[in-house]
Design a protein around this motif. Sequence first.
Motif, PDB file in Angstrom:
ATOM      1  N   PRO A 185     -28.142   9.366  -7.556  1.00  0.00           N
ATOM      2  CA  PRO A 185     -28.430  11.536  -6.923  1.00  0.00           C
ATOM      3  C   PRO A 185     -28.763  11.408  -5.970  1.00  0.00           C
ATOM      4  N   ILE A 186     -28.691  12.423  -5.767  1.00  0.00           N
ATOM      5  CA  ILE A 186     -28.783  13.618  -4.459  1.00  0.00           C
ATOM      6  C   ILE A 186     -30.649  14.192  -4.867  1.00  0.00           C
ATOM      7  N   GLN A 188     -34.608  15.681  -2.648  1.00  0.00           N
ATOM      8  CA  GLN A 188     -35.399  15.868  -1.659  1.00  0.00           C
ATOM      9  C   GLN A 188     -36.987  15.567  -1.816  1.00  0.00           C
ATOM     10  N   VAL A 196     -41.611  17.215   7.670  1.00  0.00           N
ATOM     11  CA  VAL A 196     -40.964  18.139   7.381  1.00  0.00           C
ATOM     12  C   VAL A 196     -40.016  16.682   5.632  1.00  0.00           C
ATOM     13  N   PRO A 197     -40.043  17.338   4.490  1.00  0.00           N
ATOM     14  CA  PRO A 197     -38.709  16.730   3.619  1.00  0.00           C
ATOM     15  C   PRO A 197     -37.853  16.610   4.058  1.00  0.00           C
ATOM     16  N   TYR A 199     -33.265  15.419   2.704  1.00  0.00           N
ATOM     17  CA  TYR A 199     -32.204  15.968   1.415  1.00  0.00           C
ATOM     18  C   TYR A 199     -31.004  15.125   1.431  1.00  0.00           C
ATOM     19  N   TRP A 251     -42.094  12.819  -4.691  1.00  0.00           N
ATOM     20  CA  TRP A 251     -42.430  14.110  -3.339  1.00  0.00           C
ATOM     21  C   TRP A 251     -42.965  15.318  -4.753  1.00  0.00           C
ATOM     22  N   GLU A 252     -41.535  15.576  -5.514  1.00  0.00           N
ATOM     23  CA  GLU A 252     -41.533  16.158  -6.744  1.00  0.00           C
ATOM     24  C   GLU A 252     -42.629  16.516  -7.463  1.00  0.00           C
ATOM     25  N   LEU A 260     -36.315  15.683 -11.585  1.00  0.00           N
ATOM     26  CA  LEU A 260     -35.303  15.924 -10.847  1.00  0.00           C
ATOM     27  C   LEU A 260     -34.708  14.337 -10.369  1.00  0.00           C
ATOM     28  N   SER A 261     -36.196  13.970 -10.285  1.00  0.00           N
ATOM     29  CA  SER A 261     -35.871  12.276 -10.403  1.00  0.00           C
ATOM     30  C   SER A 261     -35.321  11.411 -11.493  1.00  0.00           C
ATOM     31  N   ARG A 435     -22.567  11.336  -4.455  1.00  0.00           N
ATOM     32  CA  ARG A 435     -21.043  12.120  -4.190  1.00  0.00           C
ATOM     33  C   ARG A 435     -21.620  12.399  -2.561  1.00  0.00           C
ATOM     34  N   GLU A 438     -21.356  16.298  -1.257  1.00  0.00           N
ATOM     35  CA  GLU A 438     -22.991  16.349  -0.782  1.00  0.00           C
ATOM     36  C   GLU A 438     -24.457  15.974  -0.114  1.00  0.00           C
TER      37      GLU A 438
END
Lengths: 440, 440
Positions: A185-186, A188, A196-197, A199, A251-252, A260-261, A435, A438
């Motif tokens: 996965p891609i 943040q 700063v984060p 991506y 982070w999320e 999303l993790s 991918r 991305e």
Amino acid sequence: MLDFTHDPARQSWVDSAQAPGTDFPLQNLPFGRFRRAGSGQALRMGVAIGDQILDLAAARVAGGWTEAEAAWLQPLARGDLNAFMAQGPVARRGLRHALSRALEAGSPAQARLAACLLPQDQAEMAVPCHIGDYTDFYTGIHHATTVGKLFRPDNPLLPNYKWVPIGYHGRCSSIGVSGQQLRRPIGQFKAPDAAVPSYGPCQRLDWELEMGVFVGQGNALGEPLGMDRAEEDWFGLCLLNDWSARDVQAWEYQPLGPFLSKSFGSTLSPWIVTQEALAPFRRPFTRPEGDPQPLPYLDSAANRAHGALDITLSVALQTAAMREQGLPPQVLMHSNAGDAYWTVAQLLAHHSSNGCNLQPGDLLGSGTLSGPTPAQGGSLLELTLGGKQPLTLANGEQRCFLQDGDTVVLRGRCEAPGAVAIGLGPCLGTVLPARHAESA
Amino acid sequence: MLDFTHDPARQSWVDSAQAPGTDFPLQNLPFGRFRRAGSGQALRMGVAIGDQILDLAAARVAGGWTEAEAAWLQPLARGDLNAFMAQGPVARRGLRHALSRALEAGSPAQARLAACLLPQDQAEMAVPCHIGDYTDFYTGIHHATTVGKLFRPDNPLLPNYKWVPIGYHGRCSSIGVSGQQLRRPIGQFKAPDAAVPSYGPCQRLDWELEMGVFVGQGNALGEPLGMDRAEEDWFGLCLLNDWSARDVQAWEYQPLGPFLSKSFGSTLSPWIVTQEALAPFRRPFTRPEGDPQPLPYLDSAANRAHGALDITLSVALQTAAMREQGLPPQVLMHSNAGDAYWTVAQLLAHHSSNGCNLQPGDLLGSGTLSGPTPAQGGSLLELTLGGKQPLTLANGEQRCFLQDGDTVVLRGRCEAPGAVAIGLGPCLGTVLPARHAESA
């Protein structure tokens, strides 16, 4: 709870059901959804026996069933496991009895059912049923403690852990079946010292060793199951790899939990082993001395007597280099499902306690099932102390987190004195590169 | 983005579509699923026009459509909105054009379609489509700040808030439609001064004012949408009441987020207002000075130009006593969807950025949409400062949290110079007493 279907003297006319180490002797009979590989056919329901699959649509047509058995087979014959789950425990047990007799050595059914078998190596498997909702729990107290220690050395377990079966809603759409290939996965994430984060492709990709529980009939909205119905209701189990992007997660996840993790993919083993097949492997459910007893809505005599499940779990890793070198997957850890802090019945009872309606085929993850020692971590996060202490593999490679091309293999196996051992069938998943478009 | 369907001069041959204050003029045309009340019929798809519903199955049979229009109507005629969503924006716009022409005053279609109308007050509505996954976001920065202040006065917003569209997976099975009656949930909670938790009926039951976004075509696993496709893809909006058990939430939510505090029920308004109908109410999307700009994967020229939505939202309350006294619901607050910190396109782009597959009909909640002032709280938690300062209603009653018999009404309305105003249709829900047997 034990009956003739568990009798270790009984064998099948399918020879491979007696093969040493098979996961699928006559005493197991798990359900899976399949089609002949490459056929493009509609998916069908089957039961694993040895290295074969009994095609239930063909078996129903082959006849010889009582009226009740034919009725139970009807939804299965059209590939709909959910509708069979909705028929409840009487159907589940009744069909188990019928299939156990029909597949037993010497059964007159052999003549008509022999043509209804497909070798498992000629089948392609699918997620076994429609999963309307997926909930992931956190019953692995050793996992919760170890991961908690990474963040809060003095207070690893939060105050609610021993009172509430902690859980959260998971993503249904990205659940796949053993053999799933997942793109890295891609996302943040933010390094602790970064302003700063960033991506980009996940750098801390991990697996999690879990079991998945399927709901049987479930309950109507506003009508909690309670412990007694919960105990009867759960349909069966499989293995579940809850792939996790640790950098994204860190982070999320505040304040609403992982998102999303986790949602880029979750992999199930293809066979649902029913609660009836697991009956010889039930154990008393006890709490360590000094721990609070479950509140009354999570307690029952039956749960105390045999709420726990004795299932040996393991995770193995095969890297791309190992595949090239002809090396088999290397086992990284072992644990036991019996170490879970909450039982399956407690999960269903808690989940429905607020009135939330569980539906046939809903999936409940156990959470990561680590063992009590550091070598029994159910994820790389635990086994490598948060990525600080790499594992060295037999071929000299090292891993802190997963690399592209790595294949993770979960296994589960039940053994008990006087019982024929059964297994859950393997759960494999392979990491593909991120991918490209991305990752820029 | 504006076309003839938005022309304010155009009227419908359905007179009530011109009634002052109607939510459903010719310029709206939202989709809903219904049947004649009490008929027990299969559910059908319809489009709201004034106080009527155009039955799309009947309309298709009535004929007069082009081949393309008939093809777009086909899934709708069998009650399957998801399959229509999967046809994408060309179908969505094409059918809008066709229906707008057919329902316009003077259209020759009036003769054949007049018999395809059902008065809305003779219909019973259902959840408009199959919701495979439901994700709830947290885009209301005023809500996040106010709630954060209750817990962390010096640091109300967590460091990730302005970088990550925070969200979590929600429960699909308990989503209902306007008119839903919800039993007060039972659950586990712990008073700050209590030694151990209790189990019983929720004492701090709340509503949350949200909007719900429906996904259109979605994306394949491993293939993120990106901002441009995300902008085209979202199908439409409704209102969403994310009922919340605050006492349960406070005790259960660490470390994996809200679970049983939310899953006992969520209520949608029955009509999905399409993104085309909302086109006149788009506004530039800007960030307050000093705030970080969105990372590139969450940024686009189109999003900056018109990513925001100007929708006035409100919540009203009608207590059981008010109903007995013949008093209408009393409006408690107003806010605007344009205050959301993230746009709809950003939610879809972020959600799919890790490869997670969105599917037609997936529901994305906005999170609670509070306004910037204390009187604009989107929940009772905010309006009563965590239950410490009760609201006094016009009839003298007081509320910190919801009482049994309370009905909550969400509304949304779009107005802009030169445009015909449209509305989302109301979202009602009523609290029933807790289930007695479980409250012991």
